[in-house]
Design a protein around this motif. Structure first.
Motif, short mmCIF file in Angstrom:
data_model
loop_
_atom_site.label_atom_id
_atom_site.label_comp_id
_atom_site.label_asym_id
_atom_site.label_seq_id
_atom_site.Cartn_x
_atom_site.Cartn_y
_atom_site.Cartn_z
N ILE A 166 -14.57 97.61 35.40
CA ILE A 166 -14.06 98.22 36.62
C ILE A 166 -13.01 97.27 37.18
O ILE A 166 -13.31 96.11 37.46
CB ILE A 166 -15.19 98.46 37.65
CG1 ILE A 166 -16.20 99.47 37.09
CG2 ILE A 166 -14.62 98.95 38.98
CD1 ILE A 166 -17.48 99.54 37.89
N VAL A 167 -11.80 97.77 37.30
CA VAL A 167 -10.69 96.94 37.78
C VAL A 167 -10.33 97.38 39.19
O VAL A 167 -10.07 98.56 39.43
CB VAL A 167 -9.47 97.06 36.85
CG1 VAL A 167 -8.30 96.25 37.41
CG2 VAL A 167 -9.83 96.60 35.45
N VAL A 168 -10.32 96.44 40.12
CA VAL A 168 -9.98 96.72 41.51
C VAL A 168 -8.92 95.73 41.96
O VAL A 168 -9.15 94.51 41.93
CB VAL A 168 -11.21 96.64 42.44
CG1 VAL A 168 -10.80 96.96 43.88
CG2 VAL A 168 -12.31 97.59 41.97
N GLY A 169 -7.77 96.25 42.35
CA GLY A 169 -6.71 95.39 42.84
C GLY A 169 -6.45 95.62 44.31
O GLY A 169 -6.25 96.76 44.75
N ALA A 170 -6.49 94.55 45.10
CA ALA A 170 -6.24 94.65 46.53
C ALA A 170 -5.75 93.31 47.05
O ALA A 170 -6.11 92.26 46.52
CB ALA A 170 -7.51 95.07 47.28
N ASP A 171 -4.91 93.37 48.07
CA ASP A 171 -4.41 92.14 48.66
C ASP A 171 -5.33 91.64 49.77
O ASP A 171 -5.12 90.54 50.29
CB ASP A 171 -2.99 92.37 49.20
CG ASP A 171 -2.03 92.74 48.07
OD1 ASP A 171 -2.22 92.23 46.95
OD2 ASP A 171 -1.11 93.55 48.31
N ALA A 172 -6.33 92.44 50.11
CA ALA A 172 -7.33 92.04 51.11
C ALA A 172 -8.70 91.99 50.42
O ALA A 172 -9.17 93.02 49.93
CB ALA A 172 -7.36 93.03 52.27
N PRO A 173 -9.34 90.83 50.36
CA PRO A 173 -10.62 90.71 49.64
C PRO A 173 -11.69 91.67 50.12
O PRO A 173 -12.47 92.19 49.32
CB PRO A 173 -11.02 89.25 49.91
CG PRO A 173 -9.72 88.54 50.17
CD PRO A 173 -8.87 89.53 50.88
N ASP A 174 -11.75 91.94 51.43
CA ASP A 174 -12.79 92.83 51.91
C ASP A 174 -12.59 94.25 51.40
O ASP A 174 -13.55 94.97 51.12
CB ASP A 174 -12.86 92.80 53.44
CG ASP A 174 -11.54 93.17 54.10
OD1 ASP A 174 -10.48 93.03 53.44
OD2 ASP A 174 -11.55 93.56 55.29
N ALA A 175 -11.32 94.68 51.27
CA ALA A 175 -11.04 96.01 50.74
C ALA A 175 -11.43 96.09 49.27
O ALA A 175 -11.98 97.11 48.82
CB ALA A 175 -9.56 96.34 50.91
N ALA A 176 -11.16 95.04 48.52
CA ALA A 176 -11.55 95.01 47.11
C ALA A 176 -13.06 95.10 46.96
O ALA A 176 -13.58 95.85 46.12
CB ALA A 176 -11.02 93.74 46.45
N GLU A 177 -13.78 94.35 47.77
CA GLU A 177 -15.25 94.38 47.72
C GLU A 177 -15.77 95.76 48.12
O GLU A 177 -16.76 96.25 47.55
CB GLU A 177 -15.83 93.31 48.63
CG GLU A 177 -15.54 91.88 48.19
CD GLU A 177 -16.31 91.46 46.96
OE1 GLU A 177 -17.22 92.22 46.55
OE2 GLU A 177 -16.02 90.39 46.40
N HIS A 178 -15.11 96.37 49.09
CA HIS A 178 -15.53 97.71 49.54
C HIS A 178 -15.44 98.72 48.40
O HIS A 178 -16.38 99.47 48.14
CB HIS A 178 -14.65 98.15 50.71
CG HIS A 178 -14.78 99.62 51.03
ND1 HIS A 178 -15.80 100.13 51.79
CD2 HIS A 178 -13.99 100.68 50.70
CE1 HIS A 178 -15.66 101.44 51.91
NE2 HIS A 178 -14.56 101.79 51.25
N VAL A 179 -14.30 98.74 47.70
CA VAL A 179 -14.11 99.71 46.63
C VAL A 179 -15.02 99.37 45.44
O VAL A 179 -15.64 100.26 44.85
CB VAL A 179 -12.64 99.77 46.20
CG1 VAL A 179 -12.46 100.64 44.96
CG2 VAL A 179 -11.78 100.29 47.33
N ALA A 180 -15.12 98.09 45.10
CA ALA A 180 -16.02 97.70 44.01
C ALA A 180 -17.45 98.11 44.32
O ALA A 180 -18.22 98.48 43.42
CB ALA A 180 -15.93 96.20 43.76
N GLY A 181 -17.83 98.07 45.60
CA GLY A 181 -19.18 98.43 45.99
C GLY A 181 -19.53 99.88 45.74
O GLY A 181 -20.71 100.23 45.63
N LEU A 182 -18.52 100.74 45.65
CA LEU A 182 -18.78 102.15 45.36
C LEU A 182 -19.44 102.32 44.00
O LEU A 182 -20.13 103.30 43.74
CB LEU A 182 -17.48 102.95 45.40
CG LEU A 182 -16.71 102.96 46.72
CD1 LEU A 182 -15.39 103.68 46.55
CD2 LEU A 182 -17.54 103.61 47.82
N TYR A 183 -19.20 101.35 43.12
CA TYR A 183 -19.72 101.42 41.75
C TYR A 183 -20.94 100.52 41.57
O TYR A 183 -21.33 100.22 40.43
CB TYR A 183 -18.64 100.98 40.76
CG TYR A 183 -17.35 101.75 40.85
CD1 TYR A 183 -17.20 102.95 40.16
CD2 TYR A 183 -16.27 101.27 41.60
CE1 TYR A 183 -16.01 103.66 40.23
CE2 TYR A 183 -15.08 101.99 41.67
CZ TYR A 183 -14.95 103.17 40.97
OH TYR A 183 -13.77 103.87 41.04
N ALA A 184 -21.58 100.11 42.66
CA ALA A 184 -22.65 99.12 42.59
C ALA A 184 -23.80 99.57 41.69
O ALA A 184 -24.49 98.74 41.09
CB ALA A 184 -23.18 98.82 43.99
#
Length: 437
Positions: A166-184
């Protein structure tokens, strides 16, 4: 992680799979599409995409109340903490990706996005698109994230729920963690990076796969020249873990909804940036040349008395770009069919996935209801899609229908011995009949 409220804009292969799968993970998902007919059918769990497991997943999501379908993209986005953009990015002028749909939706939803919302590019888009979408939104209180998909048509549901990464690219770490969390709930490596790297990862992956296919097709030509067996060669090199056996099977060229447009788009952006990429250019050119050579082979074996294909009837088995899907976008089968038609051949084709949809291909070929009908009076049969049911055809009946008993197996997947028993001359790619015994 608690269930999220997600909007998915676009219900094509990627959008519908994304929405249905996220709902199956427990999230509340609203899928929006501008096509009222499609929305109406999806509300009734009627899925027109041929994708194993997807109709069942859509029905399950509707029954649970976690999945719904609307026409209003802005309305769907207004109540979401995450908005997925799953929009078409076809090849535009000069090979560049056409971002018109992405830009249009960004303009449509920008005023209604809740504060803190993450807007996720799921579509395959050129490097820099996340920045472009952020500019169009003009909402510093929201974040644009790149989360490319790696779904194979025919296995999209499986690939979403059992991803290899799962590849998540974001310039804000919290946004990246948020989207990655959808696939938890899924067990897979998670790659957190910047938006540009995430965007380029998708293009790099598709280019590498296209390169392996072009390599395999070119290698098959070399095998024919030296009487070597492409099947043995690819097995031999595929055991090397640095190479691997996937995407080393020769065929009628690579195509589909991703590889052609993505390789051209990557080449275009490299040219615009002043970056030379000769390997990418050669990969594309090799694919084109390979298809030309296959057409030459058919022309050499099936030509009429005047030495051309003018007025020669040919049977084509398979039109979808690969088995398990009804997708005709940039299908290599159609690319070869067009070249045969340009030479004057009369084409009769059968594909089991097109019996219900009946696409209008009348300017190119005649679509028939069974393989024997396609073979009737044909000077040869060309197999272009690896449908498993072609293994079990009554090849004796097809041999009786053909004017000339020759089958071009451009997928190397039929049983040559069985065809020989039916009195048919089998031709594969990079193989001879003596190599298959």
């Amino acid at each position: 992680m608690p269930a999220r409220h997600i909007a998915v804009i676009g219900t094509g292969y990627v959008g519908l799979t994304t929405g249905a799968c996220l709902a199956s993970l427990g999230h509340h998902v609203v899928c929006a599409d501008a096509d009222p007919h499609k929305v109406g059918r999806l509300r009734q769990a009627q899925v027109d995409i041929l994708e194993p497991g997807l109709p069942e997943l859509v029905a399950e999501g509707l029954d649970s109340g976690r999945l719904s379908f609307v026409q209003d993209s802005a309305g769907a986005a207004a109540d979401a903490d995450t908005v997925f953009l799953c929009l078409p990015t076809p090849m535009g002028a000069g090979g560049a990706a056409d971002l018109a749909a992405v830009e249009s939706v960004a303009a449509e939803i920008r005023s209604v996005l809740p504060e803190g919302c993450a807007v996720v590019n799921k579509s395959t888009v050129p490097v820099g698109t996340a920045e472009r979408v952020a500019e169009l939104l003009g909402r510093p209180d929201t974040t644009v994230v790149s989360n490319p998909e790696f779904l194979r048509e025919g296995r999209a549901v499986h690939d979403f729920l059992h991803p290899d990464r799962i590849v998540v690219g974001a310039d804000a770490p919290d946004a990246a963690e948020h989207v990655a969390g959808l696939y938890a709930a899924l067990e897979a490596p998670v790659v957190l990076t910047d938006t540009a790297s995430a965007e380029l990862t998708k293009y790099a992956a598709n280019f590498f796969l296209a390169m392996k296919l072009s390599f395999a097709n070119n290698l098959a030509t070399v095998c024919e020249r030296f009487d070597a067996d492409i099947a043995a060669v690819t097995v031999g090199i595929g055991h090397d873990p640095r190479i691997g056996g996937a995407f080393l099977q020769p065929g009628p060229g690579w195509g589909g909804s991703c590889l052609p447009k993505d390789t051209h788009a990557l080449l275009t952006v490299c040219e615009q940036a002043g970056v030379e990429f000769p390997l990418l250019r050669a990969t594309i050119e090799t694919n084109v040349e390979h298809q030309r050579q296959l057409v030459e082979r058919v022309a050499a074996g099936c030509a009429g008395p005047d030495g051309s294909l003018r007025g020669v009837r040919l049977a084509l088995l398979g039109l979808a770009f690969k088995a398990g899907t009804s997708d005709l976008r940039d299908s290599p089968a159609l690319a070869i069919a067009r070249q045969l038609r340009e030479r004057g051949a009369e084409l009769y084709a059968y594909d089991p996935a097109l019996s219900d949809t009946r696409p209008d291909l009348s300017d190119l070929l005649t679509l028939v209801d069974d393989p024997a009908q396609a073979a009737a009076g044909a000077a040869g049969c060309v197999v272009l899609t690896e449908w498993p049911q072609f293994h079990d055809l009554d090849w004796n009946a097809i041999a009786r229908q053909l004017h000339r008993p020759i089958v071009y197996d451009f997928r190397n997947f039929l049983d040559p011995g069985r065809l020989a028993e039916a009195g048919l001359a089998w031709q594969g790619i990079g193989r001879t009949l003596s190599m298959t015994g």
